[in-house]
Write an enzyme that holds these catalytic residues in place. Structure first.
Site, PDB file in Angstrom:
ATOM      1  N   SER A   1      49.523  43.612  47.795  1.00 40.82           N
ATOM      2  CA  SER A   1      48.444  42.656  47.472  1.00 40.82           C
ATOM      3  C   SER A   1      48.620  41.283  48.004  1.00 40.82           C
ATOM      4  O   SER A   1      49.540  40.608  47.489  1.00 40.82           O
ATOM      5  CB  SER A   1      48.066  42.901  46.087  1.00 40.82           C
ATOM      6  OG  SER A   1      47.545  41.610  45.592  1.00 40.82           O
TER       7      SER A   1
ATOM      8  N   HIS B   1      45.703  44.951  50.312  1.00 38.62           N
ATOM      9  CA  HIS B   1      44.952  45.067  49.121  1.00 38.62           C
ATOM     10  C   HIS B   1      44.479  43.606  48.929  1.00 38.62           C
ATOM     11  O   HIS B   1      45.277  42.689  48.985  1.00 38.62           O
ATOM     12  CB  HIS B   1      45.617  45.464  47.876  1.00 38.62           C
ATOM     13  CG  HIS B   1      44.839  45.578  46.615  1.00 38.62           C
ATOM     14  ND1 HIS B   1      44.023  46.484  46.544  1.00 38.62           N
ATOM     15  CD2 HIS B   1      44.678  44.634  45.840  1.00 38.62           C
ATOM     16  CE1 HIS B   1      43.648  46.496  45.477  1.00 38.62           C
ATOM     17  NE2 HIS B   1      44.072  45.172  44.882  1.00 38.62           N
TER      18      HIS B   1
ATOM     19  N   ASP C   1      42.293  41.016  46.825  1.00 38.17           N
ATOM     20  CA  ASP C   1      41.583  40.924  45.346  1.00 38.17           C
ATOM     21  C   ASP C   1      40.285  39.941  45.515  1.00 38.17           C
ATOM     22  O   ASP C   1      40.906  38.448  45.749  1.00 38.17           O
ATOM     23  CB  ASP C   1      42.642  40.365  44.519  1.00 38.17           C
ATOM     24  CG  ASP C   1      43.566  41.563  44.130  1.00 38.17           C
ATOM     25  OD1 ASP C   1      43.065  42.770  43.728  1.00 38.17           O
ATOM     26  OD2 ASP C   1      44.956  41.308  44.122  1.00 38.17           O
TER      27      ASP C   1
ATOM     28  N   MET D   1      37.977  37.482  43.533  1.00 31.82           N
ATOM     29  CA  MET D   1      37.623  37.196  41.935  1.00 31.82           C
ATOM     30  C   MET D   1      36.510  36.280  42.026  1.00 31.82           C
ATOM     31  O   MET D   1      36.531  35.085  42.671  1.00 31.82           O
ATOM     32  CB  MET D   1      38.773  36.819  41.439  1.00 31.82           C
ATOM     33  CG  MET D   1      40.127  37.803  41.476  1.00 31.82           C
ATOM     34  SD  MET D   1      41.398  37.293  40.333  1.00 31.82           S
ATOM     35  CE  MET D   1      42.589  38.570  40.720  1.00 31.82           C
TER      36      MET D   1
ATOM     37  N   HIS E   1      39.297  44.772  46.918  1.00 31.82           N
ATOM     38  CA  HIS E   1      38.667  44.976  45.443  1.00 31.82           C
ATOM     39  C   HIS E   1      38.025  44.193  44.604  1.00 31.82           C
ATOM     40  O   HIS E   1      38.625  42.833  44.621  1.00 31.82           O
ATOM     41  CB  HIS E   1      40.292  45.048  44.572  1.00 31.82           C
ATOM     42  CG  HIS E   1      40.559  45.251  43.279  1.00 31.82           C
ATOM     43  ND1 HIS E   1      41.478  45.048  42.488  1.00 31.82           N
ATOM     44  CD2 HIS E   1      39.441  45.540  42.397  1.00 31.82           C
ATOM     45  CE1 HIS E   1      41.562  45.171  41.274  1.00 31.82           C
ATOM     46  NE2 HIS E   1      39.929  45.431  40.957  1.00 31.82           N
TER      47      HIS E   1
ATOM     48  N   MET F   1      36.345  42.016  42.297  1.00 31.55           N
ATOM     49  CA  MET F   1      36.382  41.778  40.701  1.00 31.55           C
ATOM     50  C   MET F   1      35.248  40.783  40.520  1.00 31.55           C
ATOM     51  O   MET F   1      35.575  39.523  40.187  1.00 31.55           O
ATOM     52  CB  MET F   1      37.808  41.344  40.148  1.00 31.55           C
ATOM     53  CG  MET F   1      38.706  42.323  40.116  1.00 31.55           C
ATOM     54  SD  MET F   1      40.408  41.850  40.096  1.00 31.55           S
ATOM     55  CE  MET F   1      40.719  41.634  41.913  1.00 31.55           C
TER      56      MET F   1
ATOM     57  N   MET G   1      43.444  50.380  36.780  1.00 31.24           N
ATOM     58  CA  MET G   1      44.106  48.944  36.762  1.00 31.24           C
ATOM     59  C   MET G   1      45.128  49.288  35.455  1.00 31.24           C
ATOM     60  O   MET G   1      44.826  49.904  34.298  1.00 31.24           O
ATOM     61  CB  MET G   1      43.175  47.801  36.287  1.00 31.24           C
ATOM     62  CG  MET G   1      41.968  47.541  36.958  1.00 31.24           C
ATOM     63  SD  MET G   1      42.758  46.897  38.524  1.00 31.24           S
ATOM     64  CE  MET G   1      43.703  45.467  38.119  1.00 31.24           C
TER      65      MET G   1
ATOM     66  N   ASP H   1      47.277  49.613  40.328  1.00 40.60           N
ATOM     67  CA  ASP H   1      47.095  48.210  40.372  1.00 40.60           C
ATOM     68  C   ASP H   1      47.452  47.613  39.294  1.00 40.60           C
ATOM     69  O   ASP H   1      46.755  47.441  38.300  1.00 40.60           O
ATOM     70  CB  ASP H   1      45.653  47.572  41.005  1.00 40.60           C
ATOM     71  CG  ASP H   1      45.795  46.372  41.281  1.00 40.60           C
ATOM     72  OD1 ASP H   1      46.742  45.611  41.496  1.00 40.60           O
ATOM     73  OD2 ASP H   1      44.523  45.697  41.619  1.00 40.60           O
TER      74      ASP H   1
HETATM   75  C1  DX5 Z   1      45.143  41.786  39.316  1.00 38.53           C
HETATM   76  C2  DX5 Z   1      44.807  42.319  40.800  1.00 38.53           C
HETATM   77  C3  DX5 Z   1      46.138  42.793  41.429  1.00 38.53           C
HETATM   78  C4  DX5 Z   1      47.403  41.770  41.774  1.00 38.53           C
HETATM   79  C5  DX5 Z   1      48.517  42.700  41.226  1.00 38.53           C
HETATM   80  O1  DX5 Z   1      43.841  41.488  38.876  1.00 38.53           O
HETATM   81  O2  DX5 Z   1      43.816  43.287  41.006  1.00 38.53           O
HETATM   82  O3  DX5 Z   1      45.845  43.272  42.739  1.00 38.53           O
HETATM   83  O4  DX5 Z   1      47.312  41.342  42.938  1.00 38.53           O
HETATM   84  O5  DX5 Z   1      49.616  42.087  41.296  1.00 38.53           O
HETATM   85  P1  DX5 Z   1      51.078  42.387  40.684  1.00 38.53           P
HETATM   86  O6  DX5 Z   1      51.418  43.458  41.568  1.00 38.53           O
HETATM   87  O7  DX5 Z   1      51.926  40.998  40.931  1.00 38.53           O
HETATM   88  O8  DX5 Z   1      51.197  42.666  39.305  1.00 38.53           O
HETATM   89 ZN    ZN Z   2      43.710  44.337  42.767  1.00 37.74          ZN
END
Ligand code: DX5
Ligand code: ZN
Length: 224
Positions: free
Chosen positions: A7, A32, A34, A36, A65, A67, A136, A174
């Site tokens: 990620s 991956h 993220d 947001m 992903h 969010m 999650m 994740d």
């Molecule tokens: C959290 C993200 C994850 C995040 C995971 O909302 O969806 O993908 O990057 O990070 P680690 O592996 O550090 O928990």
């Molecule tokens: Zn993620």
């Protein structure tokens, strides 16, 4: 097949291409990303322009992903930017079936994500159409959080339902996946392992990815 999905949230954004290359050299096989929006989750990250640049920088499939609220409004843009996989949160979709079909219409693999407090049962009517389910194991919004072990039973349940009903989805996990938790998630049945801090947090991303994958593969051999 076990795959590691580094990620980029935990990477050095000023050296993103280099960091991705290192993680790929260590065996990371899905990237991956993220996304947001500051509404669905209390944090802001990146949008389609960064996905587009990453598309030029790596051959790894890009796992976006989302969010975000109203994901339907952005699916076309992420697909055009180069996303290969797009996942949306069950909690963010009023018309989940429509949203998943929209992702497929853009020739991306369609994934559905559930927060720690969301039961697997809420996915019962879409499990036959999704390409992957993302469980999650932290509350989304930030990297580096502590793994929530109570989410493991949902991975087990998804593996069981798939076997019973003959579905084809893959199971992704994740949040808080690292050397201390990877064996548990793999034994529960997770196949695509997202890891941010465990890969990019400290030390060498290539060595970190290698170690994590080795631990994951040995746990998968121990599976009965
Ligand atoms: C959290 C993200 C994850 C995040 C995971 O909302 O969806 O993908 O990057 O990070 P680690 O592996 O550090 O928990
Ligand atoms: Zn993620």
């Amino acid at each position: 097949m076990i795959e590691l999905a580094p990620s980029i949230l935990a990477a050095d954004f000023a050296h993103l291409a280099d960091q991705v290359e290192q993680a790929a050299a260590g065996g990371g096989s899905v990237l991956h990303i993220d996304i947001m929006d500051g509404h669905f989750v209390p944090n802001l990250t990146i949008g389609p322009p960064v996905v587009k640049s990453l598309r030029q920088a790596t051959r790894l499939p890009l796992d976006c992903h989302l969010m975000i609220e109203n994901p339907d409004e952005f699916i076309a843009e992420f697909a055009e930017a180069g996303a290969d996989w797009i996942s949306v949160h069950q909690e963010a979709c009023r018309h989940l079936n429509r949203t998943l079909n929209l992702i497929k219409q853009h020739n991306c693999l369609a994934g559905v994500v559930i927060n720690p407090a969301t039961p697997v049962e809420t996915l019962g009517e879409v499990l036959d159409i999704v390409d992957y389910v993302l469980v999650m194991s932290v509350n989304p919004g930030f990297g580096g959080q502590k793994f929530i072990p109570e989410t493991l039973h949902k991975i087990r349940k998804l593996a069981k339902i798939r076997a019973e009903r003959g579905y084809g989805y893959r199971i992704e996990v994740d949040g808080g996946v690292g050397m201390d938790t990877v064996a548990d998630v793999v034994r529960a049945g997770a196949e695509i392992l997202v890891a941010g801090n465990a890969v990019f947090g400290k030390g060498d991303a290539k060595a970190n990815a290698e170690a994590l994958l080795a631990a994951a593969r040995s746990a998968s051999l121990q599976k009965v």
